[in-house]
Structures are given as C-alpha cells and as structure tokens.
Design a protein around this motif. Structure first.
Motif, mmCIF file in Angstrom:
data_model
loop_
_atom_site.group_PDB
_atom_site.id
_atom_site.type_symbol
_atom_site.label_atom_id
_atom_site.label_comp_id
_atom_site.label_asym_id
_atom_site.label_seq_id
_atom_site.Cartn_x
_atom_site.Cartn_y
_atom_site.Cartn_z
ATOM 1 N N ALA A 118 -19.298 39.666 14.882
ATOM 2 C CA ALA A 118 -19.445 40.844 15.739
ATOM 3 C C ALA A 118 -20.650 40.724 16.656
ATOM 4 O O ALA A 118 -20.617 41.188 17.801
ATOM 5 C CB ALA A 118 -19.555 42.099 14.877
ATOM 6 N N VAL A 119 -21.723 40.101 16.154
ATOM 7 C CA VAL A 119 -22.928 39.917 16.980
ATOM 8 C C VAL A 119 -22.570 39.196 18.276
ATOM 9 O O VAL A 119 -23.046 39.535 19.365
ATOM 10 C CB VAL A 119 -24.002 39.136 16.199
ATOM 11 C CG1 VAL A 119 -25.111 38.662 17.135
ATOM 12 C CG2 VAL A 119 -24.581 40.007 15.093
ATOM 13 N N ALA A 134 -14.299 48.265 16.735
ATOM 14 C CA ALA A 134 -14.282 47.212 15.716
ATOM 15 C C ALA A 134 -15.604 47.178 14.962
ATOM 16 O O ALA A 134 -15.639 47.043 13.731
ATOM 17 C CB ALA A 134 -14.004 45.861 16.367
ATOM 18 N N LEU A 135 -16.740 47.284 15.704
ATOM 19 C CA LEU A 135 -18.051 47.260 15.050
ATOM 20 C C LEU A 135 -18.215 48.463 14.117
ATOM 21 O O LEU A 135 -18.734 48.333 12.998
ATOM 22 C CB LEU A 135 -19.153 47.233 16.104
ATOM 23 C CG LEU A 135 -20.591 47.199 15.578
ATOM 24 C CD1 LEU A 135 -20.830 45.974 14.719
ATOM 25 C CD2 LEU A 135 -21.585 47.232 16.744
ATOM 26 N N ARG A 136 -17.756 49.642 14.555
ATOM 27 C CA ARG A 136 -17.860 50.832 13.712
ATOM 28 C C ARG A 136 -16.996 50.677 12.457
ATOM 29 O O ARG A 136 -17.385 51.074 11.357
ATOM 30 C CB ARG A 136 -17.429 52.080 14.497
ATOM 31 C CG ARG A 136 -17.583 53.379 13.700
ATOM 32 C CD ARG A 136 -17.175 54.593 14.475
ATOM 33 N NE ARG A 136 -18.086 54.863 15.581
ATOM 34 C CZ ARG A 136 -17.813 54.608 16.852
ATOM 35 N NH1 ARG A 136 -16.656 54.080 17.189
ATOM 36 N NH2 ARG A 136 -18.690 54.870 17.795
ATOM 37 N N PHE A 137 -15.804 50.072 12.599
ATOM 38 C CA PHE A 137 -14.924 49.838 11.461
ATOM 39 C C PHE A 137 -15.610 48.930 10.435
ATOM 40 O O PHE A 137 -15.586 49.215 9.224
ATOM 41 C CB PHE A 137 -13.621 49.205 11.950
ATOM 42 C CG PHE A 137 -12.733 48.690 10.855
ATOM 43 C CD1 PHE A 137 -11.956 49.557 10.097
ATOM 44 C CD2 PHE A 137 -12.674 47.327 10.571
ATOM 45 C CE1 PHE A 137 -11.138 49.082 9.088
ATOM 46 C CE2 PHE A 137 -11.863 46.850 9.564
ATOM 47 C CZ PHE A 137 -11.100 47.727 8.821
ATOM 48 N N VAL A 176 -10.569 41.376 13.863
ATOM 49 C CA VAL A 176 -11.231 42.637 14.233
ATOM 50 C C VAL A 176 -12.533 42.389 14.997
ATOM 51 O O VAL A 176 -12.731 42.936 16.091
ATOM 52 C CB VAL A 176 -11.454 43.529 12.988
ATOM 53 C CG1 VAL A 176 -12.428 44.657 13.311
ATOM 54 C CG2 VAL A 176 -10.126 44.109 12.511
ATOM 55 N N PRO A 177 -13.498 41.580 14.480
ATOM 56 C CA PRO A 177 -14.714 41.365 15.284
ATOM 57 C C PRO A 177 -14.449 40.608 16.586
ATOM 58 O O PRO A 177 -15.147 40.809 17.573
ATOM 59 C CB PRO A 177 -15.621 40.554 14.347
ATOM 60 C CG PRO A 177 -14.720 39.950 13.342
ATOM 61 C CD PRO A 177 -13.577 40.891 13.173
ATOM 62 N N ALA A 178 -13.399 39.747 16.604
ATOM 63 C CA ALA A 178 -13.084 39.010 17.825
ATOM 64 C C ALA A 178 -12.579 39.917 18.928
ATOM 65 O O ALA A 178 -12.647 39.566 20.107
ATOM 66 C CB ALA A 178 -12.050 37.920 17.521
ATOM 67 N N SER A 179 -12.084 41.108 18.594
ATOM 68 C CA SER A 179 -11.630 42.032 19.626
ATOM 69 C C SER A 179 -12.786 42.534 20.466
ATOM 70 O O SER A 179 -12.584 42.964 21.607
ATOM 71 C CB SER A 179 -10.878 43.211 18.996
ATOM 72 O OG SER A 179 -11.758 43.999 18.194
#
Length: 1506
Positions: free
Chosen positions: A395-396, A370-373, A362-365
C-alpha cells in the motif's frame, strides 16, 4: 521589395489589431493517433470553428470562438471517413459563448483573463489558437534560433524568414524542438521513485516531439498581419525501443484570415480573473482512466468470476492470461466501495487461495478505500502479522498520495499494536514519510522540502569506539572480525540507547522511530531460540521425511503504472501510459523414501542410521503483460493506441538427493526434463470513442485463439531471444489465421540488425533483411526473400569518402538472382527515361558487373556535383549538375553520415542555403579617414554584394566604389553655438500602472560653443520644472512656479569641458558653482560620451560615464537615404569596473568572508595538520573564487604567494647541492639535502603559502617538521606518495597474498605519467609504462617489463602533421628486445626483425613511408606570424604616418581567410607616408604608439600552400 524591407527594419515586427475592429479567422484542427504507416488503423478527431479578435486598448484584446463543429475518426487511415460528433458542441456551448481577454505586445502573448466558469480544458483550447501569435521576429537576421515560450513550455525554436517580393509578402517558418526545452510543461504520475536517465534517452529516444509552423505575413503600414498559418506537430512514443516509433500522435492546425468587421467584441459582464499565461494549465487529467480492460456491468459478480478464473487456471502453473486477469481484477477493485470489499472479505477470508489473491490485489488498486480496508482489517485482528506486513508495504508504494491517505497513515502511527511490532512500526513510520514525499513529488500544492529522511548511528559508533582495536591499521579480514566482535558486546548498552535509529523531520521537527535497541535484539533472539520455534522445526522435519510435501504458490504483482501528460500545440494534452503486471508461481512436490522406515515420533538420532532419498519436482512459471498506451484522454473524447508485450515461461526441474549420514554418503543429482519454450508476443491496437471505454477491444483480444500464432513463433524463435516481435493478425470465420509477424534481432556489439517477416498461414515464404554498420562511412545490408529466404537476394551498400579530393557518396546494388517481374519492371522504367536526358549524359563502356548497379555523387566544387551511374548493361553514364546553392565542402569532408542522418542532412542543407544568400548593401569603409579636419566614418554610396547576417564569405573580390563620410564623433565648429533641447524625468514608484508615483520633470536648453579644438563651453537657459504626485498615468504634472532662488545665479555662469574623439575629459567651473547643478551638467555631457567603432555595428565595452565605468552595449544602424545614423547604447549598472556610490551607516559592517576566519582560529583545527591545511587553503580558495566571479572584488589588493625560507636554509646547509653538475646529479644532491629536514626547528616551515589582504599577510599551508612527521606516521603506501594506488588482492589458505598492485605517478609540470604494475607475491617481475606529452602534435611512451622492468622494452611515438598538404597521423614502434612469444605471434602478420616499424600512406597510387616526406603541422601551413599595418592613418610628429607592428601578429596566409579572430594590443612603429623604410628589421624598432588589432586563430584555405 522596399515595402517588405521597410516593414522588417522600421516597424514593430509583430501582428497588429486596430481598435474598434473585429478580425475573423477560420480555424481547423486535427489530432490523429496511430502507427505511422499508411493503410493501418488510426483514431482521432477533426474540428473547425471561427475565432474573433478585437482590441480593447493598445495591449489588451478579446478572443471569442464561434461555429464549432467536431468529427471523430476511427478506421483505416486515408480510406474511411470521419463521423460527426454532434454532442460535443452542446457540452462546450455554455463556456464557448464567453469571450476571454489576453495581453499582447510586440509579438508576445502575456497574461490571460477569463471568468471562473470557463474550464481549464476550454481555456487551453483558446491557448492553442493564441500559440500562433507568439512570434519573435528579429529585424537583422533571416535565420536564427532562440528559446521561446509557448504552450508546451520554453523550448528551442528555429526561425527562417524569407521575402516574396513579387507577392509583397513574407514567408516565415518556425520549428520548435520539443526535445530541447529550458522549461518543459508536463505532469507525471507514478514516477516518485524513478530517476531520470539522460543517457538512456540519448540512446533510445523513447519520446520525441517536434512542431513546425508556417506563416504567410502581409506587411501593413503599422506592422504585419498573419494571413495564413499552419502547424504540423508529431509526438512519437516508442515504449519498447521500436525502430521509427511504435506509435505517434499527429496534430495539425490551420488558420486563415477571413475578414475585418467594423463592430468590436463586447466582453461578458462577469468578473475576469488572471488565469496564468500561454503555458498549458493542468486540471483533472489523471482522473480519467485511459485503459479499461473490461466493461463494468455487475462488479460484485465480475470480481467473483475473476477470482474463480485466477484460482482454477493457475493451480499447476501460471497461465499466460494471468497478468491480464489480474489487471482486470485491479480495475474492478478501483471502483469498489468499502461495503463491496467487506462482502468479498466475509466470503473468502476462510479460503486460503482466494484470500491470497484478494489481499495482493486490494493494495495494488491504489485507492484510499483499499488503504482504509487494510487498516480496519488489521485493527479487527483479521490479518496475520505476515499479511499485515505484505499489504501495508504494498500500500505504501501503490496507494495514491493525498491528504486522506496521509491522514490514515498518521493514525496508524498511533496504533499500539503497530508500535509493539518493530517491523510493522518501521513500515508505517517509513510509509508515512513516503506518502508525504510522493505527494510533494506529484502535487503543486505541496511546499520542497518539509521532509528530510535519515539514519542516526550514535549507539553503533559508541559500541565500536569502546573497542579501539577496530580502528587500528590491519587487513580487511582482520578488521571485519574485530567489528563483529565489537558488535557482539551490545549487551553493555543501556536499554534506552539504540544502536541505530531511522528518523523523519517534518517542518524541521524530528520524529525518531525504527530503533534497533537492546530490548529489540533480545526479543528477536528469544523468538529465534525459544522452544516454540525449535518444536515447530522438528515437527516440520518429521512431516517432510515421513509424508513428503506438495504445495503450490502464486504471487501477482503490479510493478509498473506510470502516466505522463504532455500538452500539444492545439491546447489538448496527450497521455503516455505504461502498465506492467506479472504473476509468478511455483509448484513444489517432495517424495521421501526412508530405509529402514521410521515411526511417526522417531527421535532425531535415528536419522544418523537411516538411508534417506528425496525426489523433488519444482515447476516455477512466470508471465508478464506490459501495455503502452498513447492518445488523448479527457472528458470530451477518448482516442488511444495500445501496444502490448507479453512474456511467459515455465522452467521445470527435478532434483534427487540421497543422504546416509553414518556412512558419509551424500549424493545430489539434477535429472533432465522437457522444457516448454518461452513465448513472446506483441500487438498494436487503436480505438477512439467519445468518453467511452475500450472494453470490447480487450474482451475480444483475451477470448481469441492464440494457438496458431504460438506455433509460428516457436518455429522461428526457441535458438535466441528476439529484441521485438510484432504480430498483425486477423482470425477468419473458419478459425484460420491471416496476417504477418515481424521478428527483430539486434546484435549491438557488432552493430548488426536482422529482421524476418513471414506469414502466419504456415507458408515457408519469408523476407529476411540483414544490415551491418561497418563504420561511420560505410553501411551494408542484404535483402533476401522466397522459400526460407533462399530464392532471391540482393546486396545494398552505401558509403561516403573522397573521389580525388572531392567529397562523394556511392550506393551499390548487386544481386545473385532476381525474379523475372523485377527485371521486367526495371526494363520498363528504363524505357520511360526521356531520350533527351540520355543524350545529355556522357556515355562510356565500363567494367561493371552484369549483376550490379551503382550510383555515385561527387561534389566537384561548391556549385556543381557530378553524377556517375554504372548499369548492368556494362554502360557508364556521367552528368554534371550546376546547383542553385553553395555546398559547404569542408563540412562535407568531415561529415560522418550514418549517425543522426536526418539532423546532419538538415545541417548541410541549411548551411548551403545560408551561404548562397547575399544582397547588395552599403558597406562601411574599414579604416578611419580625416575629412575636413575631422576623423570620419565612411559608407559606400554604391551597392556592394555582401553575405546576409548569419553567413560568412568563402570567396571575395576587390571592387572600387565611392563613399560618403560622417564625423566619427560629434563636431562643434569654432565660432558657432549649438542649441539642444533637453528634458529630464525622474519618477519614484512601483512598476505597475494605477499606483501612486512621485517625481520631477525638468526641461531646458543647453548651448555649446567651441573655444579651441578640444575645449568647449556649456550653458543652461530657459529652465522649467514640474512635479508629479498622484496616480500614474491618471493624474497630471503640476508646474513649479519658481526655480529655487539659490540656483538662479548659477544658471548665468557657463562651464568648460574638454572633448576629443567622443570622450568627455576634464570639467571646469567656478568655486561658487554647486555640486548639485554641476552634476546636472554632467548628466547632459554623459550623452556626448560616445565610443563608435569603425568595424562593428553591435559591440560592448566598459565605458566611463556619470555613474562610473560600466558595461555598455552599442548598436549602430545607418539610414543612408536620410544620411543619418541610428545609435542605441545600453548601460548595465549591475556590471561595472568602477561604480560611483556612497554609503552611510555601514561603518561597523564586515564582509561575509570574515565569518570563515573563526575556523582558522579554532584550536582543534590547528592541532590537526590536515584539517589546518584544508581550512587555511579553503579560506584562500573562497577569496580566489569570489574575486574570479565578482565584478566588485578589488583583486589588486589580494596577493597569493609562496615563501621557501626553510627550504633555502636546508639547501644552503648542504652547499654541494648548488655546485655545477649534470641535472641528474644535482637532483640527487637536492633530494639528499632535503632529507635533513629533521634538523629544522618545529616552528620553521620548509615551505609556506600566504595571502595578503589589503597589505596584511596571512600565512597558511605550512609544510613543516610536525606535518611531515604526522604524514609519515599515517602513511601506508610505497616509498613515496603516489597519485593513485589500486590493489587487487586475495589471501590464500597458506596466508600468502595473491594479486597485483598498480601505482600511478603524475609529473604535471613536465606532462609526464608513470604507471607501475607489480605482483603482491615476492617476485621482482614488473610492468612499467612511462609517457610524456612532448607537444600538441607529438606524444611518446616507453613500455618495459620483466625483472625490475629491465628485460624487454618498446618505444611508441604518435604524431600528427601534414604529408604534402594533406593532414596525416604517424605511429612509430621501436624496440631493443622482445620475448619469443611476441615474435611467434607477430611473425604471422608483420616482420618484427627490423628495429623500427612504421605506418605507410598511399599518395596518388604510390605507397610512401611517412618518414620520407616533409612533416608539417596544418597551422604552420595556413598561418604565420608577421608584422601588420595599422588599419588607419595617424598623425605622428605633425605628419600623416603609416604604422607597422613591432611585435609579431598571427595572420592567415594569402589564399586563406580567417574564420576565428581575437583582439590583441601591440606596439607600432610609424613612418611618414612618403618615406622609405626597411621591413626586415621592423621587430627591432622602437614603439611609437600602442593600439588594438585582430589576430587570426583559425583559417579557411581555398588554395594549396606553397
């Protein structure tokens, strides 16, 4: 010829467009992406259309496109045919029906205007066509280079202009080097954390580009017209450092002038906006994903299928398809909505393996979704702290930075749960700053600079300063112990005082966060030492020893996603993309055996009496997929080539351990295991589609069988890693492989390259190539083929050098065995050589081998080369070819050919062509003569053959021609009045047209008469004035009816002025003459101020004028047919030695350097000798730098000096130091005298430096008694200060030092360097090196070692010079005593018993030691100091005289010509032209006059020196 020259020299050298006409051009373009070899797959587009141009006014034109047709190509290059893409014109039709406007002046495309509805994509296509018209044609050069603006940026461009006289046209070639740009247009994504490596690009050159333009120009009366032009641009991308480029995009453009229509183009009625310049404009290039790994049909079902595959196939070890499947999962998640992620989470959140893969992907997308999720899952407490840390940290780095994602991080900063956890708080706060930094790095809309990030350590410093022992002098280990002890006292800090804090400043406002303070440390200790942690550890240990452990773990990571967009000449961008994904996994199995067996709740004390055996099996595995994508990716079409590199490995290990604590028995052993081979794979694919995906390409690739390819690779790869592997493979219907694999090995230390090619069918046939770069002048390679590369082989050697003294190159081919078909074809080729050609060759027998063929090329002279061929038939052929060009022999001798080969061949060819270019022209006589009583400049009326501009002569001859002479300065004969019409315009305004201006126009006549040879009168008549006050250039000037009455009487009075040799001297006028009018007269006289040089046509100097003494640039051109000279003079008012101006209101202002004085007056600065010296010296340094770099610095008012009163006083107290003695004794006495510095008073410096500003002295840099005492107190080095001290030390258990210390001493005045190496142990062994630079051509050094450096020594001397007339280098070694081990090893190669060893040279087949030949430096052979004759006649004491320099001037010897000169000012002694004089004592003569002449700095010699 006359028309061409006239067009180039007199007209505006730029294309012209007549108003009211429409110029029609046919335009074709192609963009092709693929591998460079023929017969392979390529993909691209073809297009053709018409462009129409009309001129609205002189500098504004309209451009329109018509009749567009676009075709696509996807297949085998030069075999398949393109397909028509009928849909593309419909997409572009609404925009292409709108004409655009552009500014064009003197060959430069300016601003571009278009309505808003014209997209950047279409506008860039227009710019690709306009890029043809960007021309900077120089009038005086035919070969030149410059940095030129274009669609790709401001890049280095080489022009070559040639005239086709018969066809009455000009051929122009322009080459743009995209690798060397002052401003390169491109846009990156994913490079926010990367650092540009200039050195890496020099070595590997992964990205290269060049564009070549060819023009056919037709001269027309008012300029030139482009009749035809074409462009060939190549961009090469080598992501994995492949030789010759792994992929390339080739762009071709052609446009041909068709016709001129009488009707102009009418622009649209829409509002036209300024749309920047010719440079490419970016829009939404990154919104179009270039690589789609799988086609999206049902994303929810496909995501679930992928997760199942990743879990099942990576349970035991990482599957080699795992990275590709992980990339496919990321692709699906990028198009997923928040609701899709919610469904997946609810399904898999209770399944650990699925949960892990989902939270990693998810963060790799990288999407805001993704960040909100992640944020919502954390707020709902669905994530553990570890999961939150991992997903937020990922995510950063992966989430795209935009205002929405930055806002999400901003809300996370306010979350109480985030702030309650120190680790999460740091991630979020640092992440917020990182997102802003990424946004600023990749967005043009971000302001440079509103984030700065740092660390503050006030609390840490306070803790350390409470323990002053930390700062005491001690060894490193002791200091570290003291620092650790000091930090352990952190409990004394108050709760609100952090040891350290990280902060971010936004718009200058600081936000402190991530404080490491007392509560945080106490909380960490509490967590680490609390009962819950201890209980957990004991429970885990019991479980491990009783039941063992077995678990597997897989961790995917998307560690590279980098994209770069660069524009092409056609106005369409090329994208370069790099994707890398890896999956690492490990299976761990631990089986315990306890004797005796223990119960479940055994106390830990029972372990002391238990025999523990642990059998462990660890299987780590790793797989990486890297995809490099190059091509065109935009809303209209999609053309790419994909290169893939794969790597996967498994490294199992078995470790057994036995522990019996009571008996002290500990045993750990690693058992052998079977290791699978590493698998490396590579492939290239290309595809083209109209805005479609590449799903079919990758779905087929991932589902095909790889077994046979692996077997083939394993057969030849297991011994060492390959640098590159390229596989070209097709799978037949019978599942058999068809294709080849190429494996490349690189041995960089030995400059060796090996390439092996073999079929995938399992045959033992191979082709092996092995190449070695032996030196800069020699390279060799072996080519073998057949069964296991052992049937046939050939050796190829290329080398360069000298044959006699001529540059030469030789290619040799030898062989052991060749197949019959090679011999058969060679004999057939020999039979086809014409008999006439063989008859022209000089045939002779040679001792050449019957298995060797050699070709030698010898540059015998500048105009001829000799070809020598030796064949296997033991026959030698020799032929001399006469060349149409002149070879640069000197450059060929020094050329190192096997490095940057293409660049050097291009350089030699360009230089050769340039040297052969000459033309007949009128030349200026290189001396001034007196004609009709006037100093005159003369030009030949007969043509003389001279080199073109940019070339220099290498051979000359004297010719006698006639000259026409002109006065060197304006001539005003006595008894005549010269009338000049004079007009002046003064206008005050902003520079743009259409704005208000105000100003004055004045016209009059000036009358000049000569009173005597150097004095003249000047009178003003018929003055007329008009004023302007309105909109420029719309309104008209209004005449001023009456000249001010106060000026009218002055108009009747002439003034006088002195004038000689083009220089205006004193000016005379009556007292009633106003300064206003006199300055107006001076404005006219300033035009007569001329400094015309006799030997230059372009030069600059500082020249006096009405504004002051300012820099002036002269350009002089002769129009011989009209008997006139065109002179242009440009005065640069920004660079003046003396600028005339007057200020008001600045009496109280001070220069900026006064601000620096505040530091010099600071008490804390003056209390510290080191800081005091830095500030005082810094003040002087700043003044010195300012004066060195500024033209307005009054440097004559600044004086820097050294005073040595205290030093002299100390020496005078010890008179023995001044007595006569040898140098060594004197030095010892001086040193002893200086040791009495303690007797000096504190305020008496030994030495002081000072600066005087405007006569006021400032003392600084005092070396006095307090400074010396301070330096002694803080010194920790040897007996005296060294330039450099390096210590390598280790402390043994017995506290004794082990290591060495190197001390370097530098004696700059004597160019001397001393280095002493000594052990840190108590030994007197040392190694001493003492080197002296004796001259530019000689250096010597002494190397001594042993006890106090007195046991052994050797002297080494190096020098350069000449042997006969050839450059040579000599190295001499001599010694007194050498240790036995040196002799032992040396005797094997050389005789060490003589006291001197020399280098010998081979001259004409004889071996001669250098010492037996005269040794002479090259410059002594080619140049000498001599008295030279002044190159003009002068009148001294009323007689025409010839003058010779009384100071020696460096000049080239006869037979040599200067290639570099400089101007020097020397004194001359003059003699009557008809007198006799003795040249032997010229240097003892007096000086009659001083003048400038040329000194030669470097010479080119064609004859041997005598």
């Amino acid at each position: 010829m006359r028309a061409v020259v006239l067009a180039l020299s007199l007209a505006l050298v730029a294309p012209i467009f007549a108003p009211g006409k429409t110029y029609v051009y046919n335009y074709e373009v192609s963009l092709m992406t693929g591998l460079p070899e023929m017969g392979l797959g390529r993909a691209g587009v073809y297009g053709n259309c018409k462009f129409l141009i009309s001129a609205i006014d002189q500098n504004t034109l309209v451009l329109k496109i018509a009749d567009i047709e676009i075709n696509e190509f996807n297949g085998i290059w030069l075999k398949d045919h393109p397909n028509l893409m009928s849909m593309l014109p419909k997409i572009m039709e609404p925009e292409t029906s709108i004409p655009i406007k552009f500014e064009y002046s003197n060959g430069t495309v300016g601003k571009i205007y278009a309505p808003e509805k014209v997209s950047d994509f279409v506008l860039n296509f227009y710019k690709g066509f306009l890029n043809f018209f960007q021309l900077n044609i120089k009038k005086t050069h035919n070969v030149y280079d410059l940095h030129e603006a274009g669609i790709e940026g401001v890049c280095k461009t080489l022009y070559s202009v040639n005239e086709d006289v018969k066809a009455d046209r000009i051929l122009l070639t322009k080459t743009r080097d995209i690798n060397h740009c002052q401003e390169r247009i491109y846009r990156d994504m994913g490079l926010a954390y990367t650092e540009k490596c200039e050195e890496c690009q020099k070595i590997s050159k992964n990205l290269r580009g060049t564009a070549s333009y060819r023009y056919i120009l037709k001269p027309v009366p008012s300029g030139i017209m482009i009749t035809k032009a074409d462009v060939n641009e190549i961009i090469q991308f080598s992501p994995f450092s492949e030789h010759h480029g792994a992929a390339q995009t080739e762009i071709k453009q052609t446009f041909v002038f068709q016709e001129i229509l009488d009707s102009p183009i009418v622009p649209k009625s829409a509002e036209y906006h300024h749309r920047e310049s010719l440079k490419y404009e970016f829009s939404d290039e990154f919104e179009w994903t270039p690589l789609q790994f799988v086609k999206v049909t049902d994303k929810q079902a496909q995501i679930e299928e992928l997760l199942d595959h990743l879990i099942i196939h990576n349970a035991e070890k990482v599957n080699d398809s795992a990275p590709l499947k992980y990339l496919e999962l990321i692709q699906f998640l990028r198009v997923a909505h928040n609701e899709d992620l919610e469904v997946l989470w609810n399904k898999y959140k209770t399944m650990p393996s699925y949960r892990l893969w989902l939270l990693e992907a998810v963060p790799a997308s990288g999407t805001t979704t993704a960040l909100r999720f992640i944020k919502e899952r954390f707020e709902a407490e669905d994530l553990s702290v570890v999961e939150a840390v991992r997903t937020l940290a990922a995510a950063v780095h992966m989430v795209t930075a935009n205002p929405e994602s930055i806002k999400l991080f901003e809300t996370l900063m306010e979350d109480n749960k985030i702030n309650a956890n120190p680790v999460l708080r740091e991630i979020v706060f640092l992440g917020y700053g990182t997102m802003i930094s990424k946004y600023c790095a990749e967005s043009d809309a971000c302001p440079v600079g509103f984030v700065q990030i740092g660390v503050r350590t006030d609390g840490l410093q306070e803790t350390l300063l409470k323990n002053p022992s930390v700062l005491d002098s001690a060894d490193r280990i002791t200091k570290m112990k003291r620092v650790i002890k000091a930090l352990s006292q952190w409990r004394s800090l108050p709760n609100n005082k952090p040891l350290a804090s990280i902060y971010i400043k936004l718009f200058g406002q600081e936000i402190a966060f991530a404080n490491i303070d007392k509560p945080m440390i106490e909380r960490a200790i509490e967590l680490a030492s609390g009962p819950s942690v201890q209980d957990f550890g004991i429970k885990a240990l019991r479980t491990l020893l009783l039941s063992g452990a077995s678990f597997n773990y897989a961790m995917p990571v998307m560690f590279t996603e980098v994209r770069r967009v660069i524009p092409t000449a056609v106005g369409v961008s090329v994208q370069l993309n790099l994707y890398s994904a890896a999956v690492a996994g490990s299976v761990v199995k631990i089986k315990p055996t306890l004797s005796p067996h223990l119960p479940e709740d055994f106390p830990l004390s029972r372990l002391l009496e238990t025999d523990i055996k642990l059998e462990s099996e660890i299987i780590p595995s790793f797989a990486v997929d890297t995809y490099a994508v190059m091509g065109i990716n935009n809303p209209v079409y999609h053309t790419i080539i994909v290169s893939r590199a794969k790597f996967n490995t498994t490294i199992p290990s078995k470790i057994n351990a036995r522990l019996h604590i009571k008996e002290g028995d500990f045993k750990i052993e690693a058992l052998p295991v079977s290791v699978n081979e590493n698998i490396t794979d590579g492939s290239n694919s290309s595809s083209s589609s109209s805005a479609s995906s590449l799903a079919s390409l990758f779905s087929a690739e991932s589902s095909s069988s790889r077994d046979s390819a692996r077997r083939s690779m394993n057969e030849f790869l297991d011994e060492r890693d390959a640098a590159a592997v390229v596989t070209v493979r097709a799978v037949r219907a019978n599942k058999k492989d068809l294709g080849y694999q190429v494996v490349v090995y690189v041995d960089k230390p030995n400059a060796r390259l090996q390439i092996i090619l073999y079929p995938l069918s399992g045959s033992n046939w191979k082709l092996c190539a092995d190449g070695v770069w032996l030196s800069e002048h020699k390279i060799t390679g072996k080519l073998a083929w057949g069964a296991e590369c052992k049937e046939y082989s050939t050796m190829i050697t290329g080398e360069t050098g000298l044959v006699s003294s001529s540059p030469a190159a030789r290619l040799r081919v030898s062989w052991e065995k060749l197949p019959s078909y090679v011999k058969r074809y060679a004999e057939k080729a020999y039979d086809y050589v014409p008999n006439k050609m063989l008859a022209d060759l000089i045939k002779a027998k040679s001792a050449n081998s019957s298995r060797q063929l050699s070709f030698t090329v010898v540059a015998k002279s500048e105009k001829s080369i000799e070809l020598i061929a030796k064949t296997p038939r033991r026959t030698s052929y020799n032929m001399t070819l006469h060349l149409p060009i002149t070879l640069p022999l000197q450059e060929l001798k020094t050329l190192t050919p096997f490095e940057e080969v293409i660049d050097k061949v291009h350089y030699v060819f360009a230089k050769a062509v340039a040297e052969c270019r000459m033309k007949f022209e009128s030349v200026q006589l290189e001396k001034k003569v007196n004609v009709h009583g006037q100093d005159s400049t003369c030009f030949s009326v007969e043509p003389v053959l001279r080199c073109l501009p940019g070339c220099y002569p290498v051979k000359t001859i004297s010719v006698n021609v006639g000259f026409k002479c002109f006065a060197a300065a304006p001539d005003f004969s006595t008894g005549k009045t010269y009338v000049y019409k004079y007009e002046v315009s003064i206008m005050n305004s902003l520079p743009d047209e259409g704005l208000a201006r105000a100003g004055l126009n004045l016209s009059c006549k000036f009358l000049i008469s000569a009173l005597d040879q150097d004095t003249y009168t000047l009178k003003l008549v018929d003055p007329k004035m008009s004023e302007f006050n309105g909109i420029w250039p719309k309104d008209r000037t209004e005449p001023v009816e009456n000249i001010p009455e106060a000026l009218e009487p002055e108009f009747q009075i002439p003034i006088k002025f002195e004038y000689k040799n083009g220089a205006v001297g004193k000016v005379y006028a009556p007292e009633q003459f106003s300064d206003l009018l006199l300055n107006f007269y001076r404005g006219f006289l300033s035009i007569l101020q001329l400094n015309i040089k006799k030997t230059h046509n372009v030069y600059d100097l500082h020249e006096a004028g009405i504004e002051g003494v300012c820099r002036s640039l002269y350009s002089v051109n002769e129009d011989l047919r009209a008997e006139r000279i065109f002179l242009t003079k440009t005065r640069d008012m920004n660079h003046c030695q003396e600028r005339i101006y007057r200020d008001m209101g600045m009496a109280y202002t001070e220069k900026c350097d006064e601000c620096q004085k505040t530091l010099m007056e600071d008490n804390k600065i003056n209390a510290n000798p080191v800081l005091r010296e830095i500030v005082f010296l810094g003040y002087g340094t700043l003044i010195s730098k300012y004066c060195a770099e500024s033209d307005v610095c009054p440097i004559e008012y600044i004086k820097i000096g050294v005073r040595t009163d205290g030093l002299q006083e100390t020496l005078l107290k010890n008179p023995s130091s001044l007595n006569s003695a040898d140098r060594i004794t004197k030095m010892k006495r001086v040193i002893k005298a200086l040791s009495h510095w303690k007797s000096l008073p504190n305020n008496k410096p030994l030495v002081s430096c000072y600066v005087k500003l405007f006569g006021q002295e400032i003392a600084f840099a005092n070396i006095d008694k307090p400074m010396i005492e301070w330096a002694i107190a803080n010194k920790f080095l040897d007996e005296r200060d060294a330039a450099v001290v390096v210590s390598v030390r280790a402390v043994r258990a017995n506290q004794k030092d082990l290591g060495y210390q190197v001390v370097v001493y530098v004696d700059k005045p004597n160019a001397r360097l001393q280095i002493i190496l000594s052990p840190l142990s108590e030994s007197n062994w040392k190694l001493c090196a003492d080197g002296v630079w004796l001259s530019k051509h000689k250096i010597t050094a002494k190397l001594a070692w042993g006890a106090e450096c007195k046991e052994y020594s050797t002297m080494i001397t190096g020098e350069t010079g000449l042997v006969s007339s050839s450059p040579a280098t000599r190295l001499r070694l001599s010694w007194e005593k050498l240790p036995s081990y040196v002799k032992l090893y040396g005797e094997k190669d050389i005789d060490l018993y003589p006291k001197e060893s020399e280098v010998y040279v081979k001259v004409n087949g004889m071996v001669i030691p250098l010492t037996s030949l005269p040794y002479q430096h090259p410059t002594e052979c080619r140049m000498k100091y001599e008295s030279i004759q002044l190159e003009k006649n002068v009148n001294v004491h009323g007689q025409d005289s010839t003058c010779f320099s009384v100071e020696p001037v460096l000049r080239c010897l006869p037979g040599c010509s200067p290639v570099k000169t400089t101007a020097v000012n020397v004194g001359f002694k003059c003699f009557a032209a008809d007198s006799t004089w003795d040249p032997s004592n010229i240097f003892d003569s007096s000086v009659d006059l001083r003048d400038s002449t040329e000194a030669h700095l470097a010479c080119s010699c064609t004859a041997q020196c005598s």
